[in-house]
Scaffold this motif. Structure first.
Motif, PDB file in Angstrom:
ATOM      1  N   GLY A 133      96.738 -55.171 -59.786  1.00 64.62           N
ATOM      2  CA  GLY A 133      96.839 -54.020 -58.890  1.00 64.62           C
ATOM      3  C   GLY A 133      98.215 -53.396 -59.024  1.00 64.62           C
ATOM      4  O   GLY A 133      99.233 -54.070 -58.823  1.00 64.62           O
ATOM      5  N   PRO A 135     100.394 -49.637 -58.236  1.00 66.76           N
ATOM      6  CA  PRO A 135     100.507 -48.222 -57.872  1.00 66.76           C
ATOM      7  C   PRO A 135     101.055 -47.430 -59.056  1.00 66.76           C
ATOM      8  O   PRO A 135     102.042 -47.849 -59.682  1.00 66.76           O
ATOM      9  N   ASP A 138     104.803 -46.822 -59.226  1.00 67.36           N
ATOM     10  CA  ASP A 138     105.631 -47.999 -58.963  1.00 67.36           C
ATOM     11  C   ASP A 138     106.652 -48.229 -60.072  1.00 67.36           C
ATOM     12  O   ASP A 138     106.320 -48.204 -61.261  1.00 67.36           O
ATOM     13  N   VAL A 163      96.309 -48.865 -57.281  1.00 67.81           N
ATOM     14  CA  VAL A 163      96.202 -49.088 -55.831  1.00 67.81           C
ATOM     15  C   VAL A 163      97.371 -48.398 -55.131  1.00 67.81           C
ATOM     16  O   VAL A 163      98.427 -48.177 -55.725  1.00 67.81           O
ATOM     17  N   ARG A 168      98.547 -52.595 -51.425  1.00 66.51           N
ATOM     18  CA  ARG A 168      98.823 -53.466 -52.566  1.00 66.51           C
ATOM     19  C   ARG A 168      98.807 -54.948 -52.163  1.00 66.51           C
ATOM     20  O   ARG A 168      98.031 -55.747 -52.699  1.00 66.51           O
ATOM     21  N   ILE A 180      99.794 -58.296 -58.599  1.00 65.93           N
ATOM     22  CA  ILE A 180     100.269 -56.941 -58.357  1.00 65.93           C
ATOM     23  C   ILE A 180     101.647 -56.768 -58.994  1.00 65.93           C
ATOM     24  O   ILE A 180     102.349 -57.743 -59.257  1.00 65.93           O
ATOM     25  N   SER A 187     107.252 -57.198 -52.075  1.00 64.93           N
ATOM     26  CA  SER A 187     105.925 -57.805 -52.125  1.00 64.93           C
ATOM     27  C   SER A 187     105.907 -59.211 -51.521  1.00 64.93           C
ATOM     28  O   SER A 187     104.969 -59.574 -50.806  1.00 64.93           O
TER      29      SER A 187
END
Length: 335
Positions: A133, A135, A138, A163, A168, A180, A187
């Motif tokens: 996953g 973004p 990112d 995502v 996330r 991710i 995170s």
């Protein structure tokens, strides 16, 4: 009254009525929310380090370590804190906007692959056959191709799912993705806040797996820097003091963040700050060479590594991307 007393009285009267020296207003953009790693700037604000340089600094949150560079280029924020690797690409796409980094903060970037023990992923090659996953905007995902190359991953065997930032970590916690991309200290603690035990979280820092990249740096609008070099020097000097003070006493520094983010969990933000200090800011190189500068050879190599993920029209040099001209002497930058 004697002549001397008359002069003294006149001088005191002038001091009493003289206006205070005006401070220069400076708008500064962070990359993200008011979280633990933003402590150095708020420490510099609260302890008067910016004020001592004649600056009235306003600090605003940002849209991410990549997207905010355009704010600096446009002059909306003359100074910002964003990803230097994304700056390389931005400069290539916008050759007329010579935004430049002037103070390195994340000597090692927090770019990481984050997963859970139950997935069985313990090393980069284990991502094959899994769903990642990520973004699209990112900063960590932007390094994916270089990470793949350095670790011999067959990218065709990794399913990439675009995502959003807010979902996330929840998707990882729920098992909707196997891993991710993200900033380690974001995170990890976002997962902790979702109730995931620390011992179940696996963080693979890309800097430990072949990437020599730098991370986020203070960068300035070129027109602003040319017109206000002393402001930039003062901002850099005060920020370095804030970084050093934060490294010296993280527990005290986190109070400056909590004043601006009262809904945050203080224990988590302190732990997030301590992780950033340990992994990204107070590195062995910084301990030896002081806060804020870069190794030109390493920066040049990092540009080559970015070229794996991005096709430069005109590959920049290290000097195009970073300048140390606004840094104070090394003695003032030592931890």
């Amino acid at each position: 009254m004697t002549p001397l007393r008359t002069l003294l009285a006149a001088a005191l009267t002038l001091l009493a009525v003289a206006p205070a020296v005006a401070e220069t207003d400076v708008k500064f953009a962070l990359d993200w929310k008011f979280e633990g790693p933003s402590a150095p700037y708020f420490v510099a604000l609260d302890k008067g380090y910016y004020k001592a340089e004649g600056l009235n600094v306003t600090i605003d949150s940002g849209p991410g370590s990549v997207a905010g560079i355009a704010r600096v280029a446009a002059g909306t924020y003359p100074i910002g804190f964003f990803d230097i690797n994304s700056l390389m690409k931005f400069r290539d796409q916008n050759p007329d906007k010579a935004v430049k980094a002037v103070l390195m903060v994340y000597d090692e970037p927090p770019f990481s692959i984050v997963t859970l023990k139950k997935t069985g992923i313990t090393k980069p090659k284990d991502l094959e056959g899994k769903t990642l996953g990520a973004p699209a905007p990112d900063g960590a995902f932007a390094q994916w191709k270089a990470f793949v190359k350095e670790n011999g991953i067959d990218a065709d065997k990794v399913k990439i799912e675009n995502v959003g930032f807010p979902v996330r970590e929840p998707m990882l916690a729920a098992g909707q993705v196997d891993a991710i991309t993200g900033f380690s200290f974001s995170s990890f603690f976002n997962l902790r806040q979702k109730g995931v035990p620390a011992e179940d979280i696996v963080v693979m820092l890309m800097s430990k797996y072949g990437l020599v990249l730098y991370g986020n740096a203070i960068m300035v609008n070129p027109d602003y820097a040319k017109a206000h070099p002393e402001v930039v020097k003062g901002f850099v000097k005060a920020t370095i003091k804030g970084i050093i003070e934060t490294a010296r006493d993280p527990k005290a520094a986190i109070a400056s963040v909590m004043k601006r983010n009262e809904t945050a969990d203080e224990a988590i933000e302190l732990a997030r700050l301590e992780m950033a200090l340990r992994d990204n800011i107070v590195t062995a190189w910084v301990k030896a060479n002081g806060v804020g500068d870069v190794d030109p050879a390493r920066l040049a190599k990092s540009i080559d590594q970015v070229a794996v993920t991005y096709d430069f029209k005109a590959k920049p040099t290290a000097a195009d991307i970073f300048t140390g001209e606004y840094l104070p002497p090394v003695a003032e930058r030592k931890l």
